[in-house]
Design a protein around this motif. Structure first.
Motif, PDB file in Angstrom:
ATOM      1  N   LEU A 255       0.835  -1.204   0.000  1.00 22.38           N
ATOM      2  CA  LEU A 255       0.000   0.000   0.000  1.00 22.38           C
ATOM      3  C   LEU A 255       0.863   1.245   0.000  1.00 22.38           C
ATOM      4  O   LEU A 255       0.624   2.189  -0.751  1.00 22.38           O
ATOM      5  CB  LEU A 255      -0.890   0.036   1.258  1.00 22.38           C
ATOM      6  CG  LEU A 255      -2.046  -0.941   1.370  1.00 22.38           C
ATOM      7  CD1 LEU A 255      -2.827  -0.654   2.642  1.00 22.38           C
ATOM      8  CD2 LEU A 255      -2.949  -0.838   0.167  1.00 22.38           C
ATOM      9  N   ALA A 258       2.503   1.812  -3.208  1.00 22.68           N
ATOM     10  CA  ALA A 258       1.575   2.229  -4.261  1.00 22.68           C
ATOM     11  C   ALA A 258       1.237   3.707  -4.173  1.00 22.68           C
ATOM     12  O   ALA A 258       0.572   4.258  -5.041  1.00 22.68           O
ATOM     13  CB  ALA A 258       0.285   1.410  -4.163  1.00 22.68           C
ATOM     14  N   LYS A 259       1.673   4.336  -3.085  1.00 19.82           N
ATOM     15  CA  LYS A 259       1.359   5.746  -2.879  1.00 19.82           C
ATOM     16  C   LYS A 259       2.351   6.613  -3.641  1.00 19.82           C
ATOM     17  O   LYS A 259       3.556   6.460  -3.505  1.00 19.82           O
ATOM     18  CB  LYS A 259       1.462   6.028  -1.377  1.00 19.82           C
ATOM     19  CG  LYS A 259       1.171   7.439  -0.998  1.00 19.82           C
ATOM     20  CD  LYS A 259       1.348   7.603   0.502  1.00 19.82           C
ATOM     21  CE  LYS A 259       1.060   9.039   0.830  1.00 19.82           C
ATOM     22  NZ  LYS A 259       1.991   9.709   1.620  1.00 19.82           N
ATOM     23  N   PRO A 260       1.900   7.533  -4.473  1.00 20.78           N
ATOM     24  CA  PRO A 260       2.837   8.341  -5.244  1.00 20.78           C
ATOM     25  C   PRO A 260       3.575   9.328  -4.345  1.00 20.78           C
ATOM     26  O   PRO A 260       2.993   9.910  -3.431  1.00 20.78           O
ATOM     27  CB  PRO A 260       1.949   9.076  -6.243  1.00 20.78           C
ATOM     28  CG  PRO A 260       0.614   9.115  -5.614  1.00 20.78           C
ATOM     29  CD  PRO A 260       0.510   7.912  -4.733  1.00 20.78           C
ATOM     30  N   THR A 271       1.918  -1.375  -8.255  1.00 27.36           N
ATOM     31  CA  THR A 271       0.621  -1.959  -7.931  1.00 27.36           C
ATOM     32  C   THR A 271       0.844  -3.301  -7.269  1.00 27.36           C
ATOM     33  O   THR A 271       1.798  -4.022  -7.590  1.00 27.36           O
ATOM     34  CB  THR A 271      -0.243  -2.174  -9.182  1.00 27.36           C
ATOM     35  OG1 THR A 271       0.480  -3.025 -10.068  1.00 27.36           O
ATOM     36  CG2 THR A 271      -0.575  -0.872  -9.873  1.00 27.36           C
ATOM     37  N   ILE A 272      -0.052  -3.620  -6.329  1.00 24.39           N
ATOM     38  CA  ILE A 272       0.028  -4.941  -5.717  1.00 24.39           C
ATOM     39  C   ILE A 272      -0.567  -5.918  -6.721  1.00 24.39           C
ATOM     40  O   ILE A 272      -1.691  -5.718  -7.179  1.00 24.39           O
ATOM     41  CB  ILE A 272      -0.774  -4.992  -4.409  1.00 24.39           C
ATOM     42  CG1 ILE A 272      -0.246  -3.927  -3.451  1.00 24.39           C
ATOM     43  CG2 ILE A 272      -0.700  -6.371  -3.776  1.00 24.39           C
ATOM     44  CD1 ILE A 272      -1.054  -3.811  -2.180  1.00 24.39           C
ATOM     45  N   PRO A 273       0.149  -6.951  -7.104  1.00 24.32           N
ATOM     46  CA  PRO A 273      -0.379  -7.874  -8.112  1.00 24.32           C
ATOM     47  C   PRO A 273      -1.567  -8.667  -7.570  1.00 24.32           C
ATOM     48  O   PRO A 273      -1.745  -8.794  -6.360  1.00 24.32           O
ATOM     49  CB  PRO A 273       0.806  -8.794  -8.397  1.00 24.32           C
ATOM     50  CG  PRO A 273       1.649  -8.727  -7.173  1.00 24.32           C
ATOM     51  CD  PRO A 273       1.479  -7.346  -6.620  1.00 24.32           C
ATOM     52  N   GLY A 274      -2.366  -9.177  -8.482  1.00 24.43           N
ATOM     53  CA  GLY A 274      -3.473 -10.058  -8.078  1.00 24.43           C
ATOM     54  C   GLY A 274      -4.687  -9.280  -7.629  1.00 24.43           C
ATOM     55  O   GLY A 274      -4.789  -8.075  -7.846  1.00 24.43           O
ATOM     56  N   GLN A 275      -5.615 -10.004  -7.015  1.00 25.97           N
ATOM     57  CA  GLN A 275      -6.883  -9.377  -6.644  1.00 25.97           C
ATOM     58  C   GLN A 275      -7.328  -9.853  -5.266  1.00 25.97           C
ATOM     59  O   GLN A 275      -6.837 -10.858  -4.766  1.00 25.97           O
ATOM     60  CB  GLN A 275      -7.945  -9.712  -7.674  1.00 25.97           C
ATOM     61  CG  GLN A 275      -8.272 -11.197  -7.734  1.00 25.97           C
ATOM     62  CD  GLN A 275      -8.248 -11.735  -9.146  1.00 25.97           C
ATOM     63  OE1 GLN A 275      -8.135 -10.996 -10.100  1.00 25.97           O
ATOM     64  NE2 GLN A 275      -8.345 -13.034  -9.287  1.00 25.97           N
ATOM     65  N   ARG A 291      -1.043 -13.102  -3.382  1.00 28.55           N
ATOM     66  CA  ARG A 291      -0.580 -11.826  -3.921  1.00 28.55           C
ATOM     67  C   ARG A 291       0.767 -11.425  -3.324  1.00 28.55           C
ATOM     68  O   ARG A 291       1.318 -10.389  -3.654  1.00 28.55           O
ATOM     69  CB  ARG A 291      -1.599 -10.717  -3.619  1.00 28.55           C
ATOM     70  CG  ARG A 291      -2.971 -10.975  -4.210  1.00 28.55           C
ATOM     71  CD  ARG A 291      -3.988  -9.968  -3.721  1.00 28.55           C
ATOM     72  NE  ARG A 291      -3.804  -8.664  -4.331  1.00 28.55           N
ATOM     73  CZ  ARG A 291      -4.534  -7.601  -4.008  1.00 28.55           C
ATOM     74  NH1 ARG A 291      -5.456  -7.693  -3.081  1.00 28.55           N
ATOM     75  NH2 ARG A 291      -4.316  -6.447  -4.600  1.00 28.55           N
TER      76      ARG A 291
END
Lengths: 325, 318, 310
Positions: A255, A258-260, A271-275, A291
């Motif tokens: 997380l 993923a934060k710019p 991005t964290i892969p998967g779902q 993931r």
């Protein structure tokens, strides 16, 4: 610091849907201290809103609280009679919601909706309630309060409506304010104003805030303490600085990655892969395993417990256990 | 608001002209008329009568005569009743309004309560049974329900009079007369209510189901509002606003006279008079009454829109 | 802002996991869950089978008159009794059912064809075509249909139309007076559909208008049409029964449920011989109710708003 205001103990809330039982809140424990702002973070569908609705005991069918305790000042809310619970709602525990456009009743005046909890809980007369309501409208920073009192929701902008929601929530001086993504539906500039307003309120009234969000910017700005949820479980919990400086769970690390960050621009955001896993088909394993870049054998076999580490930092991950090493 | 009303009223005019043309064409297809179907009138007398009432002129000319008279409020002469059509309508319509108004009040009260509870207890056994009954009532032919009511309630049980408005030959006055009237109203009002309650109950159930899931209902609960207040103030008020529109649409139903029910129960309302007029080919009356009903329908639509504008704060007309 | 939408592909990637089903499959899956709809479908099937095949198994024919055996109460030989001419009521109810169901279906087809066609044309061409069609709809909706049908019915009687031809006229009459409601719905849908992107694509292909309407626009309104058609059959059967009861719809000797119930107009038959008029009434009731159940379940199934509620 001060005492626990709210304590979730092994809370379980299930949803009985056509395709199976969804364990929306699965054995969740954490606590909120008096005057503290606690942020609950996670992707949509991770159970953070259901946790809040369980606290209000307003989980809508087909959802049902099936286990655990929610202690408020040491008393289990889940054992209260409906009438006693109703006395707490809007009075000692108040809530504001994500979408201010739909959260106000379109056919009742703003004044009526603010005055309602005052009339119910504080037993104020009509005049007293009106006077207090107008004060509240001013408090949340809306000019011409007397005129707003008589207007209908559709006449106000989204930001103003959210301020009205806050005014309603504050009307009875609650001990705890639950804010379920209060800024998500608003414009960026309005978001900042609403957050400022909430911070001012917290300072002035020493209200504890349980803030539900998926926005780490909001967390950094508001939180004292952070709870990270994933697929109905708490996977990490820490004071805000500790969490940002030293995230333990790979999900939390993802997380934060993923934060710019403005200072070092990358070509692509991480991005964290998967779902998110299908909530109906959860097994006895770490729900994040498919993931996770550190996935080990034990992660697909056993579920990690939420263990406490240094600096009040809790995490549920095999990486920090001897079985995982 | 004023502009809106003027525009809507102007829009009514072409519609009503269209209606009158269609009705007139339909009636000009009728081969017989009162004078021809009455054998007691001599040929010369018939020709004379036809001349007086303009029946010997071509259809288009008759239309313009009829229309210009209608604009002045004169819908022609009823051969069967031997008075003006407007007088006949005025004489019988209030009997129709009497039972229609009672059944409308009952229908709304029952539909609101049943519909709301059905929505609150959705998918429960109660809801299932109510849904079943409601659909049943919506699917019963009016005359069949009336016949069953007469057969089983009036004839077999003797709980209510079979038909009519007052007991024949009764000379009761004052309170006794009112009581007699009320007794005769029981069955027609019950049947009308039963026939009307289904659709409205469905309406309230559906719209309450929709409203109960709205965010503002959750807000109300989170404020600690009692569940009954949540339902009857916060939710029902939202459901009632569009329902006000339905009230406008029901205007014609209030005056139209429940043709079939009135016939079955021998109630001297305008609906039964209409059916009787058919046998006499009293077509000024038939046409005047149909025109009157169409006018009410158009007016009802206007009323519905206006009411909606008045009660909903979101569209409140300036 | 920095948000936790960790993976923008989450939603798209999740789709293959859920079994993909067309809206049709979804709709029928939902209809299957409604107990009332199942009840309706079963009752309708039974009604059809009994009315269309039942008469072949009946030991009686409609022409066997036996006045001495007239007006008999239900018995083992005549399950629903006999009428004044000694005809078997069960057989008559089945034959009447054929007529009533047929009237309902044909009236529905007439109403649906006119309604969807005119609605589509109005919505597609807009402008003056739309204005004219909408005006006609306004006018037709302003005339109360039952009184008008009654007048039309009595005109048919005045013209002395033979009963066998009269049925067809009644079917068309019922259909022609009931299309405006559907036309309005279809028009509304077409108006919004033609603004959508796939229509701009069709536009750029240079398709003929008729192709655009029948291939691209109308198929998208089929859910509305189906729901409306289901309810329309029930409505037409109900209307037919009222007209025939008054002697203005299907007239004897052609039996229909409505004109069988008019036996109740005779005081003695009404009070002493309920088997003459109650069975056909119950048939109308069951049939119309079943159509309503199915129509309502279909409406729920096709309505995306109500889907989330379940």
């Amino acid at each position: 610091m001060s005492n626990n205001l709210i304590e979730f103990r092994n809370l379980r809330t299930n949803f009985y849907t056509g395709s199976g039982v969804v364990k929306a809140v699965n054995d969740v424990s954490f606590s909120i201290r008096e005057g503290e702002t606690l942020c609950v973070v996670g992707e949509s569908g991770c159970g953070k809103s259901v946790t809040a609705m369980s606290l209000m005991r307003l989980v809508a069918t087909p959802g049902k609280i099936v286990g655990g305790e929610i202690l408020y000042k040491g008393e289990d809310l889940l054992k209260l009679k409906e009438r006693e619970m109703r006395y707490l709602r809007g009075n000692e525990i108040a809530m504001i919601f994500q979408d201010p456009m739909s959260s106000l009743n379109p056919v009742l005046t703003i004044g009526h909706q603010i005055a309602e909890p005052l009339r119910i809980h504080k037993k104020l007369s009509k005049q007293e309630a009106k006077k207090k309501s107008i004060e509240l409208i001013e408090l949340v920073g809306i000019p011409r309060a007397a005129k707003i009192y008589d207007s209908y929701p559709h006449e106000l902008s989204g930001g103003m409506r959210q301020r009205i929601m806050i005014a309603i929530a504050l009307s009875c001086d609650p001990k705890l304010l639950i804010a379920d993504e209060p800024t998500t539906a608003l414009d960026v500039t309005i978001q900042a104003q609403i957050l400022d307003l909430m911070r001012d309120i917290k300072k002035e009234f020493n209200t504890a805030i349980m803030m539900i969000t998926h926005d780490l910017g909001v967390v950094a700005e508001m939180a004292d303490h952070v709870v990270v949820m994933y697929a109905g479980k708490v996977i990490e919990e820490a004071p805000v600085h500790e969490l940002f400086n030293n995230p333990k769970h790979p999900y939390t690390q993802g997380l934060l990655k993923a934060k710019p960050v403005i200072s070092n621009r990358q070509d692509r955001l991480y991005t964290i892969p998967g779902q998110v896993p299908n909530p109906v088909e959860l097994g006895e394993n770490c729900y994040f395993n498919d993931r996770c870049e550190h996935c080990m054998e034990i992660c697909v076999q056993k579920q990690p417990d939420l263990n406490i580490y240094d600096n009040k930092h809790k995490a549920a991950c095999w990486l920090y256990e001897k079985e995982g090493k | 608001m004023k502009q809106f009303l003027i525009r809507r009223i102007l829009q009514m005019i072409p519609t009503l002209i269209g209606v009158s043309i269609i009705l007139f064409s339909v009636f000009s297809m009728v081969p017989g008329n009162f004078i021809d179907s009455n054998q007691t009138i001599s040929a010369e007398r018939a020709a004379e009568l036809k001349h007086i009432h303009g029946l010997d002129k071509p259809a288009t000319e008759r239309y313009f005569i009829w229309a210009s008279n209608a604009l002045k409020g004169d819908f022609g002469y009823s051969f069967q009743h031997k008075v003006d059509v407007t007088t006949v309508i005025d004489r019988y319509i209030w009997n129709s309004v009497l039972i229609a108004a009672f059944s409308m009040i009952f229908t709304w009260i029952i539909a609101i309560f049943i519909g709301v509870f059905s929505a609150v207890k959705k998918y429960s056994l109660y809801d299932g049974i109510i849904t079943f009954i409601v659909f049943g009532l919506m699917s019963l032919p009016s005359f069949f329900l009336g016949l069953l009511a007469i057969k089983f309630i009036a004839v077999d049980m003797g709980w209510a009079p079979v038909g009519g408005m007052y007991t024949t030959g009764s000379s009761a006055t004052g309170f006794a007369k009112v009581f007699d009237l009320l007794e005769h109203m029981i069955l027609p009002v019950t049947v009308l209510t039963a026939l009307g309650v289904g659709g409205l109950t469905r309406y309230f159930r559906t719209s309450m189901l929709d409203i109960i899931n709205q965010d503002y209902i959750r807000t109300a609960r989170a404020k600690g509002v009692k569940e009954s207040t949540v339902i009857f103030k916060h939710a029902l008020r939202n459901a009632l606003i569009p329902a006000i529109t339905l009230l406008g649409f029901e205007l014609p139903a209030l005056f139209s006279g429940a043709m079939i029910t009135e016939k079955i129960f021998n109630w001297p309302g305008i609906g039964r008079v209409y059916l009787d007029a058919l046998n006499y080919r009293d077509y000024f009356l038939l046409m005047g009454y149909l025109m009157f009903l169409s006018f009410l329908t158009v007016l009802g639509n206007l009323l519905a829109d206006t009411l909606y504008g008045l009660v909903d704060p979101r569209v409140r007309l300036k | 802002m920095s948000q936790v939408t960790a993976n923008p592909n989450v939603t798209t990637a999740a789709e293959p996991k859920v079994k993909s089903a067309s809206p049709w499959v979804l709709a029928f899956r939902q209809v299957r869950q409604s107990k009332l709809a199942i009840f309706g479908i079963v009752m309708l099937l039974l009604m059809f089978l009994i009315c269309f095949f039942g008469p072949f198994f009946s030991p009686y024919t409609i022409d066997t008159l036996n006045i001495r055996n007239g007006n008999k109460a239900p018995s083992a030989a005549h399950w629903l009794g006999t009428d004044n001419l000694g005809r078997d009521i069960l057989l008559r109810v089945m034959l009447a059912g054929r007529i009533s169901l047929l009237v309902g279906f044909v009236a529905m087809m007439v109403s649906v064809s006119i309604g969807s066609l005119l609605g589509a044309i109005a919505g597609f061409y807009r402008g003056w075509v739309d204005t004219i069609i909408m005006r006609i709809i306004d006018i037709m909706m302003s005339i109360p249909s039952l009184p008008l049908l009654i007048i039309l019915g009595s005109i048919l009687s005045d013209w002395k139309i033979p009963p066998s031809e009269r049925i067809y006229i009644v079917m068309f009459m019922l259909g022609i007076l009931s299309w405006p409601g559907l036309a309005r719905l279809v028009r509304g849908q077409i108006l919004s559909l033609r603004e959508q992107e796939f229509m701009q694509a069709a536009e750029s292909l240079g398709l003929r208008d008729s192709k655009k309407i029948f291939r691209h626009l109308l198929p998208n309104t089929i859910p509305i049409i189906i729901v409306n058609a289901t309810l329309a059959v029930g409505g037409a059967i109900l209307m037919e029964s009222v007209l025939s009861y008054l002697g203005l719809g299907v007239v004897p000797p052609t039996p229909s449920w409505g004109n069988m119930i008019s036996a109740a107009n005779n005081l003695i038959d009404f009070q002493k011989r309920p088997w003459l008029w109650i069975p056909p009434g119950v048939c109308v009731f069951i049939t119309v109710m079943s159509f309503n159940f199915v129509g309502d379940a279909l409406r729920d199934a096709f309505d995306p708003k109500s889907k989330s509620k379940r």
